[in-house]
Structure formats: C-alpha cells, structure tokens
Motif scaffolding. Sequence first.
Motif, PDB file in Angstrom:
ATOM      1  N   ASP A   1     -49.515 -30.228  -5.383  1.00 35.81           N
ATOM      2  CA  ASP A   1     -49.270 -30.728  -6.732  1.00 35.81           C
ATOM      3  C   ASP A   1     -50.354 -30.275  -7.702  1.00 35.81           C
ATOM      4  O   ASP A   1     -50.082 -29.964  -8.859  1.00 35.81           O
ATOM      5  CB  ASP A   1     -49.163 -32.263  -6.725  1.00 35.81           C
ATOM      6  CG  ASP A   1     -47.824 -32.709  -6.146  1.00 35.81           C
ATOM      7  OD1 ASP A   1     -46.894 -31.867  -6.125  1.00 35.81           O
ATOM      8  OD2 ASP A   1     -47.726 -33.868  -5.705  1.00 35.81           O
TER       9      ASP A   1
ATOM     10  N   LYS B   1     -48.684 -24.274 -13.793  1.00 37.32           N
ATOM     11  CA  LYS B   1     -47.987 -24.548 -15.060  1.00 37.32           C
ATOM     12  C   LYS B   1     -48.937 -24.403 -16.236  1.00 37.32           C
ATOM     13  O   LYS B   1     -48.547 -23.933 -17.305  1.00 37.32           O
ATOM     14  CB  LYS B   1     -47.415 -25.967 -15.026  1.00 37.32           C
ATOM     15  CG  LYS B   1     -46.128 -26.088 -14.240  1.00 37.32           C
ATOM     16  CD  LYS B   1     -45.578 -27.501 -14.417  1.00 37.32           C
ATOM     17  CE  LYS B   1     -44.405 -27.745 -13.494  1.00 37.32           C
ATOM     18  NZ  LYS B   1     -44.131 -29.201 -13.403  1.00 37.32           N
TER      19      LYS B   1
ATOM     20  N   ASN C   1     -30.666 -29.558  -7.431  1.00 35.01           N
ATOM     21  CA  ASN C   1     -31.639 -29.425  -8.487  1.00 35.01           C
ATOM     22  C   ASN C   1     -33.031 -29.812  -8.027  1.00 35.01           C
ATOM     23  O   ASN C   1     -33.198 -30.810  -7.338  1.00 35.01           O
ATOM     24  CB  ASN C   1     -31.242 -30.385  -9.610  1.00 35.01           C
ATOM     25  CG  ASN C   1     -31.307 -29.698 -10.934  1.00 35.01           C
ATOM     26  OD1 ASN C   1     -31.986 -28.683 -11.057  1.00 35.01           O
ATOM     27  ND2 ASN C   1     -30.609 -30.228 -11.895  1.00 35.01           N
ATOM     28  N   GLY C   2     -34.038 -29.046  -8.433  1.00 33.65           N
ATOM     29  CA  GLY C   2     -35.417 -29.450  -8.187  1.00 33.65           C
ATOM     30  C   GLY C   2     -36.115 -29.530  -9.532  1.00 33.65           C
ATOM     31  O   GLY C   2     -35.478 -29.401 -10.573  1.00 33.65           O
ATOM     32  N   GLU C   3     -37.424 -29.726  -9.527  1.00 38.19           N
ATOM     33  CA  GLU C   3     -38.164 -29.745 -10.793  1.00 38.19           C
ATOM     34  C   GLU C   3     -38.166 -28.317 -11.375  1.00 38.19           C
ATOM     35  O   GLU C   3     -38.013 -27.330 -10.649  1.00 38.19           O
ATOM     36  CB  GLU C   3     -39.595 -30.229 -10.535  1.00 38.19           C
ATOM     37  CG  GLU C   3     -40.273 -29.483  -9.376  1.00 38.19           C
ATOM     38  CD  GLU C   3     -41.511 -30.204  -8.865  1.00 38.19           C
ATOM     39  OE1 GLU C   3     -42.061 -29.752  -7.858  1.00 38.19           O
ATOM     40  OE2 GLU C   3     -41.921 -31.201  -9.503  1.00 38.19           O
ATOM     41  N   ASP C   4     -38.353 -28.225 -12.688  1.00 38.78           N
ATOM     42  CA  ASP C   4     -38.357 -26.934 -13.397  1.00 38.78           C
ATOM     43  C   ASP C   4     -37.167 -26.076 -12.963  1.00 38.78           C
ATOM     44  O   ASP C   4     -36.072 -26.583 -12.851  1.00 38.78           O
ATOM     45  CB  ASP C   4     -39.685 -26.193 -13.168  1.00 38.78           C
ATOM     46  CG  ASP C   4     -40.853 -26.996 -13.709  1.00 38.78           C
ATOM     47  OD1 ASP C   4     -40.713 -27.573 -14.807  1.00 38.78           O
ATOM     48  OD2 ASP C   4     -41.883 -27.073 -13.017  1.00 38.78           O
ATOM     49  N   SER C   5     -37.393 -24.816 -12.692  1.00 40.16           N
ATOM     50  CA  SER C   5     -36.253 -23.981 -12.302  1.00 40.16           C
ATOM     51  C   SER C   5     -36.195 -23.844 -10.781  1.00 40.16           C
ATOM     52  O   SER C   5     -35.845 -22.815 -10.233  1.00 40.16           O
ATOM     53  CB  SER C   5     -36.309 -22.614 -12.984  1.00 40.16           C
ATOM     54  OG  SER C   5     -37.583 -22.050 -12.847  1.00 40.16           O
ATOM     55  N   GLU C   6     -36.563 -24.939 -10.102  1.00 43.92           N
ATOM     56  CA  GLU C   6     -36.509 -24.929  -8.648  1.00 43.92           C
ATOM     57  C   GLU C   6     -35.096 -25.294  -8.182  1.00 43.92           C
ATOM     58  O   GLU C   6     -34.477 -26.189  -8.740  1.00 43.92           O
ATOM     59  CB  GLU C   6     -37.501 -25.974  -8.145  1.00 43.92           C
ATOM     60  CG  GLU C   6     -38.106 -25.660  -6.801  1.00 43.92           C
ATOM     61  CD  GLU C   6     -39.044 -26.768  -6.375  1.00 43.92           C
ATOM     62  OE1 GLU C   6     -40.186 -26.825  -6.880  1.00 43.92           O
ATOM     63  OE2 GLU C   6     -38.628 -27.580  -5.530  1.00 43.92           O
TER      64      GLU C   6
ATOM     65  N   LYS D   1     -32.966 -26.260  -4.553  1.00 42.36           N
ATOM     66  CA  LYS D   1     -33.058 -26.495  -3.119  1.00 42.36           C
ATOM     67  C   LYS D   1     -31.749 -25.996  -2.518  1.00 42.36           C
ATOM     68  O   LYS D   1     -30.673 -26.441  -2.914  1.00 42.36           O
ATOM     69  CB  LYS D   1     -33.240 -27.977  -2.848  1.00 42.36           C
ATOM     70  CG  LYS D   1     -33.475 -28.284  -1.382  1.00 42.36           C
ATOM     71  CD  LYS D   1     -33.692 -29.763  -1.204  1.00 42.36           C
ATOM     72  CE  LYS D   1     -34.337 -30.081   0.130  1.00 42.36           C
ATOM     73  NZ  LYS D   1     -34.667 -31.516   0.184  1.00 42.36           N
TER      74      LYS D   1
ATOM     75  N   THR E   1     -42.490 -21.648  -4.633  1.00 43.87           N
ATOM     76  CA  THR E   1     -42.598 -23.100  -4.838  1.00 43.87           C
ATOM     77  C   THR E   1     -43.755 -23.718  -4.068  1.00 43.87           C
ATOM     78  O   THR E   1     -44.103 -24.867  -4.328  1.00 43.87           O
ATOM     79  CB  THR E   1     -41.316 -23.848  -4.380  1.00 43.87           C
ATOM     80  OG1 THR E   1     -41.231 -23.763  -2.950  1.00 43.87           O
ATOM     81  CG2 THR E   1     -40.070 -23.241  -4.986  1.00 43.87           C
TER      82      THR E   1
ATOM     83  N   LYS F   1     -43.602 -24.744  -1.238  1.00 48.71           N
ATOM     84  CA  LYS F   1     -43.083 -25.795  -0.355  1.00 48.71           C
ATOM     85  C   LYS F   1     -42.720 -25.266   1.039  1.00 48.71           C
ATOM     86  O   LYS F   1     -42.438 -24.085   1.206  1.00 48.71           O
ATOM     87  CB  LYS F   1     -41.835 -26.423  -0.982  1.00 48.71           C
ATOM     88  CG  LYS F   1     -42.146 -27.280  -2.189  1.00 48.71           C
ATOM     89  CD  LYS F   1     -40.922 -28.073  -2.615  1.00 48.71           C
ATOM     90  CE  LYS F   1     -41.268 -28.952  -3.799  1.00 48.71           C
ATOM     91  NZ  LYS F   1     -40.075 -29.538  -4.415  1.00 48.71           N
TER      92      LYS F   1
ATOM     93  N   SER G   1     -36.586 -24.573  -0.618  1.00 49.21           N
ATOM     94  CA  SER G   1     -36.712 -24.661  -2.075  1.00 49.21           C
ATOM     95  C   SER G   1     -37.203 -23.331  -2.615  1.00 49.21           C
ATOM     96  O   SER G   1     -38.182 -22.779  -2.108  1.00 49.21           O
ATOM     97  CB  SER G   1     -37.706 -25.754  -2.459  1.00 49.21           C
ATOM     98  OG  SER G   1     -37.178 -27.002  -2.114  1.00 49.21           O
TER      99      SER G   1
END
Lengths: 642, 642
Positions: free
Chosen positions: A294, A301, B68-73, B75, B128, B130, B179
């Motif tokens: 994070d 960002k 959908n993930g955060e920003d243009s992420e 899954k 990502t 992740k 992701s």
Amino acid sequence: MTKITAHELAKKQKEISVAEFFERNKHILGFGNQTRALITSVKEGVDNSLDACEEANILPDIYVEIKNGEDSECKIIIEDNGPGVVKKQIPHIFGRLLYGSRFHAIRQSRGQQGIGISAVVLYGQLTTGKHTKIISKIEPNRPAVINELVIDTNKNRAEVIGRDTIHWEKPTGTRIEVSIIADFVRGKRFVYDYLQSTSIVNPHAQITYKELDGNEYFFERTAETLPRKAIEIKPHPYGVELGTLIKMAKYTKSRQLNSFLKTEFSSMGDRTTNAAIEKAGLEKNLNPKQMTRDQFLALHKAFKKVKIMAPSTDCLSPIGETLIKRSLKNETQEISPEFIITASRPPSVYSGNPFQIEVGLVYGGKLPKEEQVKLLRFANRVPLLYQQGGCVTTSAISSIDWRRYGLTQPSGKGIPTGPAIFLTHVSSSLIPFTSESKEAIADVDEIENEIKLAFRECTRKVQHHINKKVRRKKTREKFDLITRILPEIAKKSANMLDKPVPSLDPIITKIMDVVWIEDLIEYEKISRKPVQTTLTDDPEANKEGIITKSKIMVVNYKRSPQKFNLYALIPEDAVVGTVNPKPSKITDKYIKWNLESIPSANKIDIYFELAGLAQGDFDENDLYIDNINPTFVIGADKWEGD
Amino acid sequence: MTKITAHELAKKQKEISVAEFFERNKHILGFGNQTRALITSVKEGVDNSLDACEEANILPDIYVEIKNGEDSECKIIIEDNGPGVVKKQIPHIFGRLLYGSRFHAIRQSRGQQGIGISAVVLYGQLTTGKHTKIISKIEPNRPAVINELVIDTNKNRAEVIGRDTIHWEKPTGTRIEVSIIADFVRGKRFVYDYLQSTSIVNPHAQITYKELDGNEYFFERTAETLPRKAIEIKPHPYGVELGTLIKMAKYTKSRQLNSFLKTEFSSMGDRTTNAAIEKAGLEKNLNPKQMTRDQFLALHKAFKKVKIMAPSTDCLSPIGETLIKRSLKNETQEISPEFIITASRPPSVYSGNPFQIEVGLVYGGKLPKEEQVKLLRFANRVPLLYQQGGCVTTSAISSIDWRRYGLTQPSGKGIPTGPAIFLTHVSSSLIPFTSESKEAIADVDEIENEIKLAFRECTRKVQHHINKKVRRKKTREKFDLITRILPEIAKKSANMLDKPVPSLDPIITKIMDVVWIEDLIEYEKISRKPVQTTLTDDPEANKEGIITKSKIMVVNYKRSPQKFNLYALIPEDAVVGTVNPKPSKITDKYIKWNLESIPSANKIDIYFELAGLAQGDFDENDLYIDNINPTFVIGADKWEGD
C-alpha cells in the motif's frame, strides 16, 4: 475415453531451457528460412561489432566475409577492431542466450536482449553440427585467444571444445567464424543492402564485405568522429511499473526512502523527491525494504501527481536530418526524384523510455507510379528488412490519408500507391520490438503518434516547397516577360522615333515591385586528409573531401531602398567556413545577416561555405527574412524565430 | 574520449533471467498496452483451461469473470473443470516462464511454449504488485488447495506466499485469480469477440462470461463429444536438423543406430531404416553416442534420398468445414451474404512439422463495399486478434490478384477492398508464431503456399457456384416461358378452333431436352437430449436439436427414359438418418443412388435426413451425376470420383 488425472499429466511437465525454446522456435529469432538466416547472422554479428566499438570509443572497422562450404553451407566471418572480449566472458557472450551488458543499461544500443549473437552460434550448430570459432584480442601486447564453442541447449551453457593463443596483427578486436545452412543466392542482395544501409546511417564505420563469389565491396568511412555517445540513464519515475518499484526497493543499497528515490531514479532532485514523498503521505526515512504494498502504491500514485522533469535524452543518439537525406539520396541516385524532404521530432517518452522519431520522404522522378510506396525502416541505426506489415511505422503511415497528397489509397487507409519512398527512424533506450528477431516495432500508441506527427510535418514542408516553387515560377515568367519584351518594345519605339533607348530599370521596378532572392549551390572537391585511425575530438577532422558553396543574390526591384534581415538555415552537422558579407550571427542552425539598405534596382551578393557535408547533402537554401513585409519578397519566407 | 578496455566492459556483463527479460519486453508477450493486456490475460487463461480439459478427456466447462479493482485494476478469474494441477507443480506452471508439458510434445495444442499463463501472473505482479491466487482440485474426494504466488523475476522462480486447503464443490478443476492493470472499457468488446469466436470453433466447450458491469453471457456447448484427439508423434526424419539429430543421439537410450532410428523417429520402419543406413554407408550396429559429425551428416543426407512416409497427421485436429461455415454464418448473421464457401487442404509438412489449412470466404450482402476485406485468423482453434499485418495468412491473401474476382486491389497486391470476409485456420503441431504473444504466424513458404492453394480452391468453388446459378437461372427462364406461355397458346388456339386442349408434355420435353434437378432444404426442431455431463463415445449423443431435411426432385424432360447415378455430398460430421429411395452407398462424404430408369416427362422424389448439424450448416445440396452426359443435366455436375 477415460479421464486422465493431474498426476499422470504432471509426469510430463518439465523445465524448458531458453536455448531449447529458441532451437525449436528459431523463426522467432529471425531464422525462419535460409535466406533470412543468412541476413540475420550477418546483422547480429555486425550490430554486435558496432556496439562493442562504440562502447569502447573506437571508430569501427568491420570485415565481413561469406565463404562457400559443402552443400548449402555458408561460413560467415565477422571481424572488428573493437575492444575484444575477456577470456572468461567468451563462452557466455557467444554461447549463452540471455546474457550481456546492454540489457540492464537504459540507453540507445543495437543489442538490447543478450540473445542475438549466441542465437547465430546456436543456429549454426543446429544446422551444420559445427563448432563456432571466436578469436579475441584485448591488449595490443598480448596474443589473441582462440576458442571453439558448442552450446549445450538443454542447459543453455557453452562448452569450450578447444582453446589456444595465436598471433594476430590487430591491436585489439574480435573475430567470429560460424558455419550455417543458408541460401546465399537469394540472400545475397539483402546482405549487400543491409550493409549499405548500415554504412549510410553509421558514417563513422568502415565496412569491408567479401562475397562468396569473390566480389569485394568497401563501404568507406565518411565521418571521422563517433556519433554522440548515448549516455546510460536511470529509470524515470513516470514510466516505472509498481512491480518494478517494489523490486527496486528490495535490491537497493539505500536505507532511506528519500535516498532510494534520489539515487535509483532519474530526474529526482531534492525538491521533487520530497514532494513525491509528501504527496504519498510517507516519511523520508522509511526503510524501502520494509515498505508495504500500500505504501508503494501510494508512492507510485504520487509520482503521477508531482511535476517531474522529463528523462534526459542523452541516452539517445539520433541519425540527424543530413544523414537521413544522404541515405535517401543514395537510395534514389538513378531516379532523380522531384524532392527529398526530412523532418525530425523532439524526443518523447513511452512507459518511461525516451524515444525520438526522424522521417524522410522522397517523391517523383522515375519512381514507379503503379506500385505501393516503398517503406524504409530503421531502429537505433539498424535497418529493418523484414516484417514490414507488423511494424508500427507501417501502421502509422497506413493510418494517414495520403489521397490529399496525390497518392492512391482506397478508402484512405493502408500503404498508399505512388512514386514515393518513406523513411522512418526510431531511436530509443528500449525499442519495443515485436519479437527477439528485432524486425518490427510494436504498436505503442506514443510511438505511432510521433511518427504520424513527423510525417505531417514532412507533408507541410512538401506543401511549402511546392508553393514556393509555384510562386517563384509564376514570378519568373512575369520577370522574363518584362526583361525580354519591354526592352524590345523600347528599342523598337526608340528606333522608330529616332530617339535614344530609355533606361527601363524604374519601369521594371514599378511592375515587379518585389525583392527577388535567388541562390545557387556548388561543390568543390578539396584534397582530403588521410583517414584518421586514432580517435579525436577535433571538429576539423570531421572535414569532408567536399566544400559546399552557397551563392545568394538579392535584387531590390522595389521603388524604395530596402533594409532587412536574412537568415539561411544550415544543417546541424555542417562546419561554416568563409561567410561574405560579415554575418551578424552564426548558430548551429542558421547564419543571419543584417542587410544594409539596398537601393532600388540594386543587388547584393551573399556567399557562404559549408564543410563536413557530402556532395548533395545541402542542395537547396532554406531562406527566411524579417523586418520586411514578406509578401514583397520572392525566394524567402517569414522568419518565425529560432 | 579515451578507449575503454574489454576488462572494463566485462564488469557489466551478466546473465538475464528469462522472467526479467519478459518483464522488460512485456509487449513481446502481448502486454504492449492495457487493452491488449486484458485480452492476452483472458486468452492465456482460457487456452490453458481448454488444453488441460482436452488432455484429460473432459468436456470443458469454463467460467470467466472480470471484476473491478481500484483505479484501472481488473481482477480476472478463470475457472475450469479440468484435471487440476498437482500441488508440487503449481508454482512451476503458474510462476515460472518456460515450464510446461506441451513444449516437448509434437501434436496440436494451444499452448506450446510454457510461457503464457506465467506471463499473466508476471504481468499482474508487475503492474499491481499483487499476488496471484491459484485453486486446484485433483480428486473429487479430497479438498482443493489454494496457493498465493509471487514470481522472483531475478531467478524465474515462484515463491509460495500462502498455502491452504479449502472446500470446493467441483469434482476437479483449476481456478486462477489475478489482478492486472488493464483497460476494460476499450478491451471489453475484444474479450467478448475472443470468447465468442473461441466458442464457435470449440463447440465442445461451454463458456460462461461475467463482465465487470454485471452482464453475464453464456456460450452454450453445441457438440457433446471432444474433437478428435491430437496424438503425440515423434519427429520426422525429413524435418530434423543435423544439430537436433546429433543431440537426439546423445540422449537416446538406444545403443544401436537402427534401433535409435526406429524408436526415436516417426515413419521409420525396418525397411526405411535399413535403406537410410545403407545409403549413408554406415553400419546398423553403430553406437549412436559414438558417431562422428561426418557420420551424422551422411545419415542426415541419406534421409533425403530415401522415400519416407509422410508423418502421421493424427497429431492434428482441424476445425472442419462445417464448423468453419457455422463460424462464418454466425459472424454474418445480420448481413445476409450472397454465399459462404469453404475449402480445406490435405495435411502437409514444413520442416518436419505437419500442418493443415482450412479457409472460408463470405461474399456480398450488406458487407461494406468501400472497406478492406475483413480477415479472420485462427491457429490451432485459437482466434488471432492482433498483428494482422505481420501474419503469413495476410501476406498469402495479399499476394493473390483478387481483381479478377471483382474486388478492388491497386496493382493486384495487398489486402483487397470489397464486400467480403476471408477466414484462415492453420493447425499444426508447431505453429511458427512470430513471437511469444502468438498473435501472428511467420511467413513459412510451405504454409503460405498452402493458404494460397486453399483460397484458389475457394475461388474455383465460387466460380462453380456462380456458373451453376447463372445456368440454372437461364434454364429456369426458358422453362418458365415454356410452361406458362405454351399452354396459354395451346388453350387459346384450341378455343379458337373449338378443339380439345392438346397435351404439351412431349413438346415441352422436346424443347427442354434436359434432366432437371431441384432441391429444397428444411430444418425441423427435435426435442433435445439433456446436456451430457459425462464423457461418451456414443455418436448418437452428438445429435443436435435440429434435423436437416433435404428434398430433391429429378424431372426427366428428355424424350427417352433416363437411368443414371446421383451423388449428394454430406458434411463429414453429419449423421445420416432416413434416406428414400434406398441408396446404393453411404460413406462419410456422400450418399449415392442408382436411379431406376425414369420415363420421359416423369419425375422422381428423393429425400434424406441429416442429424448432428446446426440449422443452416447444410443449406445447399452439392449434387453430382454419372452414367449420363452431364450437359443434359441441370442442377448437378459430373461426378469426378471419390
């Protein structure tokens, strides 16, 4: 049919060595057929030699020979005067795929993958079963070493079969001898083309080529200094992926976030670093190795929210418009085209990688009207010969509507048909090739856009060039009429009236009412300095065997005296010699004169010399004026500033 | 500038891990931009699932979800009912590039490189940061395992971050959750297109797709048996490179040359083996591990002098003309094209790799006339969406002069313009993709040639189809005229003369003087069997919900009785039901009738039913005749034999 279980399938799963992968997929490396295999082999060898010489600051002197073997075997020999390769590295560099020095460095180079030359060795061994010989000499006073290599593809490692020392005259250098199955008859023309194109865009290199049938060609060195060296830079924060950022933090030696950012990235000064850290809501003294995903995400960002200077473009080394023009001249020697126009874009960035586009356009002459436009493609000074259809340069050109420029193109898409040649050069610290064979560039939006912009600039220049020609032609017709017919009438009338012939200058001036600028370019051969074999920074050494002489005549056909500034554009790499009258300013882009007041019906002669160019590099003046209404001037345009 | 020595340069030289290579060159793997990254990720996942299911003889049932993930992420979740992956192999298969089971096997499969799915994991982690989650269940009565993976790109090895067991309802299967940064808005349409095309050419697969915005699509299974299984074969002597031969000899378990050849190669029986050994001037009992390069060379040359049977094509599994036609029908539902024609070539070989070409052509209807022809490309049942320009299918099509077929094409080269769609499917044990992204096929001469031949066959069929239509139309006009006008005249004349209306049959027959064959095709829905979830070999299970009914009417308008044979072609995958009258022969390609003598002015009705086809798969009879002069027959052509 019965189901097969995961356990049974697991038995077949195993590792694939990268050498084994490419052994089976050799077409991916450019060895898809025997013609291509020949060209790829020569190309990889020569590219490697050029890179090595340039890295070591040595003017390249390269020897290429193709010898006959049994059946359709060719023995390819490539020899350079580069720094050589230390003994321990020879089996790695030549016998191991994915090994090298250029992969991890962010700067323009031909080889970026650490695959090319070992792929040639692999292909040779695969098709002929023979070993490759490498000779390397790294110091003038020590003997050369000779190695015979074989690649164990299951392990992707080279075995050295024979090693010895021999006497070699060169002070330093590398020589590779590799036997491959290849189609010389069909590949011949392409090898020549490739070497010629390479020589043109690498004028600092000297290439000797001995063909299988004994023909020898010599591509002379025409510039005695190395091109601007591409400097290695660090990754730019704008282009770095989150995963890469995390990985870099894992391997950094810095113990604090701020020093990590300052030392591992380009364009990160104190202020920018602090701004980014603050925007991310982090602490300067965080240990990068202990940051969470994070925290990295916040930092990643924040990069995008902080204004960071564009990456330095020192890592690029473009060809330059003069060389591009020369390349196109060479390509069209027997075609006498109507015009050759070039354009270059300022450097730009995609995914953090700096890149720059240069283009050229040839039109008319004996170029075939019924065929598709010929496309010439270069990447980091290397000509691209295959996979035109899959290249971003092609898709960029195909997406422009060329119909308005007089070319045929059904539905305004695709490669147009007409008498033209389009050249594109992409230079970048990382050319996004579509595959390891480095034959086509992937369709990266930013690159495609820049290519389109460059060609648009080109077409604007073409339009400008045509308009100028048309205007000049019209005025010249008027001028011819006046200067031929009027005196005739005056003479006849005077005779009839038995009076003296009157002076017509004021009348001509009244009718013309313009400042007329005309120019002429001549070339003079000068005795050429002997080829410098040692490296030098002296710009005089760059002097060619040709002096370009530009003569400009300015005639004031206006009724009043005229006083204005004249600008003549000069190529960036030209060296200015004599200039007459004394200019008010010389930059690397232009010469400027504050012209003294020219009385009505009077003229002024301007002269300047350029060195460092080949004949024809500069074959038309590009003149601009200011401090005068440009509509009153024929032969020069309004100066728009530097 | 001072020279830099080999020692200094050596410091920078180092190994590049394959993961690190692709991390930097992710565009080579198909992750060049965020739209493509999305499609590539789905494609690699689905291809992997299809391969796994087919290998395990399981009818694929695949679930794809994009969340959908955060920003243009995004899954991406891909789940199958395949055999699962054994625990130990999970980190290798999903977290290590160049690892897998399909690379070393010579047979048609989607994945051949051992790169695809790990590349998705790599890209996800890169963009990502992740981890990827893998769930696998290999036995119905044991729990599933769940793994969280991370790839150490410097080592090209996966680390398992978390491992646990969970309950999962499926009997067996694999689920991947990864992701990635992707552009769903732009990529959306392509993902749908890819899944739809995949479903059409893989009718044995059932695919459920849940989009990010909640829409759910279901691509139904339309065939209840797996396609013919591609059988693994051994390398063929004709295609083996000398280097590969040497390597194979090094690793063989055989101690004698003859057993080495017989066990390690395909098509090498006793006789061929002995002939090759003899031609090479070698001894049968030579130890392959002790042979010299010259001996291998002699053997390699001898291979080419001996007639060796072509490699078995069991390793291929083509789509089949019916499915190709269906695919094209589906693509053109709202366009009502004039015709759809398909052609398939017999299997062929390039560099020892069997391959086969199938093509299809759609023409007319509402297809745009001013645009380039649309190209649809498939390789081993996988739709290719990108890099059309760099694909051999495109260059083969571009090299055909389409102007004579009514399409626009300046200078007779390039993609033609006109209302048409061209489909090409290449199946091979080794598709020579131009890069690891598997988006375009390299220009291998043999493949290009076969594609051209296939399209030529297609155009011949088109010509045939058009000729038949024109001839039939002309005759029908004549026929209409005779059957409408003559009776009118006869009636009027009879009325005027007050005589009975004469029978005109003999006159019509005299004027027509042909055997007239007409056909009609109808479809009938039948109650469909419930979807079989267990595997079966019963061909009846292949029965569709549609029965295709073909009615053929043969009228003898000749003056004498006619007796001949009639052949009706049927699609290979159709199941023949009722046939009336009794045929004399049914093969998998046609039905044959020995028609009894038909008296002049009489007709005969023929009827047959086909099952196992979708509505429209069979929409026109292809009829042939023999034992009669074909110029006397309208509606059927001369039978040229099987």
